[in-house]
Design an enzyme around this catalytic site. Structure first.
Site, short mmCIF file in Angstrom:
data_model
loop_
_atom_site.label_atom_id
_atom_site.label_comp_id
_atom_site.label_asym_id
_atom_site.label_seq_id
_atom_site.Cartn_x
_atom_site.Cartn_y
_atom_site.Cartn_z
N LYS A 187 0.85 -1.20 0.00
CA LYS A 187 0.00 0.00 0.00
C LYS A 187 0.89 1.24 0.00
O LYS A 187 1.91 1.31 0.68
CB LYS A 187 -0.89 0.01 1.24
CG LYS A 187 -1.88 -1.14 1.31
CD LYS A 187 -3.14 -0.85 0.53
CE LYS A 187 -3.99 0.19 1.21
NZ LYS A 187 -5.28 0.39 0.49
N THR A 189 0.35 4.06 1.36
CA THR A 189 0.40 4.72 2.67
C THR A 189 1.61 4.24 3.47
O THR A 189 2.34 5.04 4.08
CB THR A 189 -0.88 4.44 3.46
OG1 THR A 189 -2.00 4.93 2.72
CG2 THR A 189 -0.85 5.13 4.83
N ALA A 191 4.27 2.53 2.11
CA ALA A 191 5.49 2.75 1.32
C ALA A 191 6.04 4.16 1.52
O ALA A 191 7.25 4.36 1.59
CB ALA A 191 5.21 2.49 -0.15
N THR A 211 1.45 -15.13 4.15
CA THR A 211 2.42 -14.61 5.10
C THR A 211 3.01 -13.31 4.55
O THR A 211 3.50 -13.27 3.42
CB THR A 211 3.54 -15.63 5.37
OG1 THR A 211 2.98 -16.78 6.02
CG2 THR A 211 4.61 -15.04 6.28
N GLU A 213 5.64 -9.98 4.90
CA GLU A 213 6.90 -9.54 5.50
C GLU A 213 6.98 -8.02 5.41
O GLU A 213 6.92 -7.44 4.32
CB GLU A 213 8.10 -10.17 4.78
CG GLU A 213 9.43 -9.93 5.49
CD GLU A 213 10.16 -8.71 4.96
OE1 GLU A 213 10.74 -7.96 5.79
OE2 GLU A 213 10.14 -8.49 3.75
N GLN A 256 -1.23 -23.27 4.12
CA GLN A 256 -0.66 -22.72 5.35
C GLN A 256 -1.67 -21.83 6.08
O GLN A 256 -2.48 -21.14 5.47
CB GLN A 256 0.61 -21.92 5.04
CG GLN A 256 0.37 -20.64 4.25
CD GLN A 256 1.67 -19.93 3.89
OE1 GLN A 256 2.75 -20.52 3.86
NE2 GLN A 256 1.57 -18.63 3.63
#
Length: 264
Positions: A187, A189, A191, A211, A213, A256
């Site tokens: 996003k 915002t 970044a 997942t 990061e 997962q």
């Protein structure tokens, strides 16, 4: 989109276009809630309804999940929004490429946007985090990752130390069709605050919680907010199914759930 919806009158064919159309309809109702006292979708079952019943069971069509999201996830109060961007035109009529609404809780707190977009979906972050620490290891080895390198955090807000990172997961559970490749982008915002979201592409027929990061590239602690938009999934649909899917290859991250650490 209209052509895709025409095809979807066939009870066996429902796709993302129907989910987007439903979201746009609901957005219109919410924007005009001062005048629209009641709105409903009929029929609810079979035909063009969100639920389809057949001899082998019950199918939740794509727009069922849109309706469920609006029922369960929107806050109580609508906040006026202004959408700026390209428009699709047909003669004198035009519509914005992007359709969005904003809702707030009773305190009026702002949320980072999430939900359907033009060609994708803005995902939310769950309240489960694993924050990296270098206390227990001197080297990061993808082939032999030490689980003690993370500190578990369960909170509505996660603080990432300077020049460090944290793992999280999406609230949404994805099931990617065999003819779709999904790319994740951060996003703007986050970044613009120096917080980068890294996610590898979601391959055809992969499923699970994604997942996430988060890398804090700044020299100050950085906050990540659970339950709000953190990244955008872009869906790229092919004209034909892939020859070998992630499910066919029995990928190690198939199915997962929760925040998943590196596997070898």
């Amino acid at each position: 989109m209209i052509k895709a919806r025409d095809k979807s009158l066939n009870p066996s064919i429902y796709n993302l276009s129907d989910a987007l159309f439903t979201a746009s309809f609901l957005n219109s109702c919410i924007r005009n809630s001062d005048y629209v006292s009641m709105a409903n979708i009929a029929p609810l079952v079979n035909q063009t309804g969100p639920i389809y019943v057949h001899p082998n069971g019950v199918v939740k069509r794509t727009h069922f999940h849109t309706i469920a999201m609006y029922v369960n996830e929107l806050e109580e109060y609508f906040r006026s929004t202004e959408i700026m961007g390209e428009k699709l035109s047909d003669g004198k009529d035009s519509v914005s490429v992007i359709d969005a609404i904003a809702t707030v809780d009773e305190k009026g707190e702002k949320l980072i946007s999430y939900g359907v977009s033009s060609f994708g979906y803005d995902v939310r972050c769950a309240d489960e985090f694993k924050v990296f620490t270098n206390i227990n290891s001197a080297t990061v080895d993808p082939k032999s990752f030490d689980e003690d390198s993370f500190v578990d955090v369960k909170s509505d807000v996660c603080v990432i130390p300077p020049n460090s990172f944290a793992l999280a997961r999406t609230i949404e559970y994805f099931k990617i069709p065999r003819n779709v490749l999904t790319i994740c982008l951060g996003k703007s915002t986050y970044a613009r605050c120096g917080i980068i979201v890294n996610v590898t592409p979601l391959e055809p027929e992969w499923e699970g919680h994604v997942t996430l990061e988060f890398s804090n590239t700044t020299t100050l602690p950085a906050k990540i907010y659970a339950g709000e938009g953190v990244a955008q999934m872009i869906f790229l649909e092919s004209d034909e199914d892939c020859e070998t899917s992630y499910k066919d290859r029995k990928g190690k991250y198939q199915g997962q759930t929760g925040v998943t650490l590196p596997k070898t």
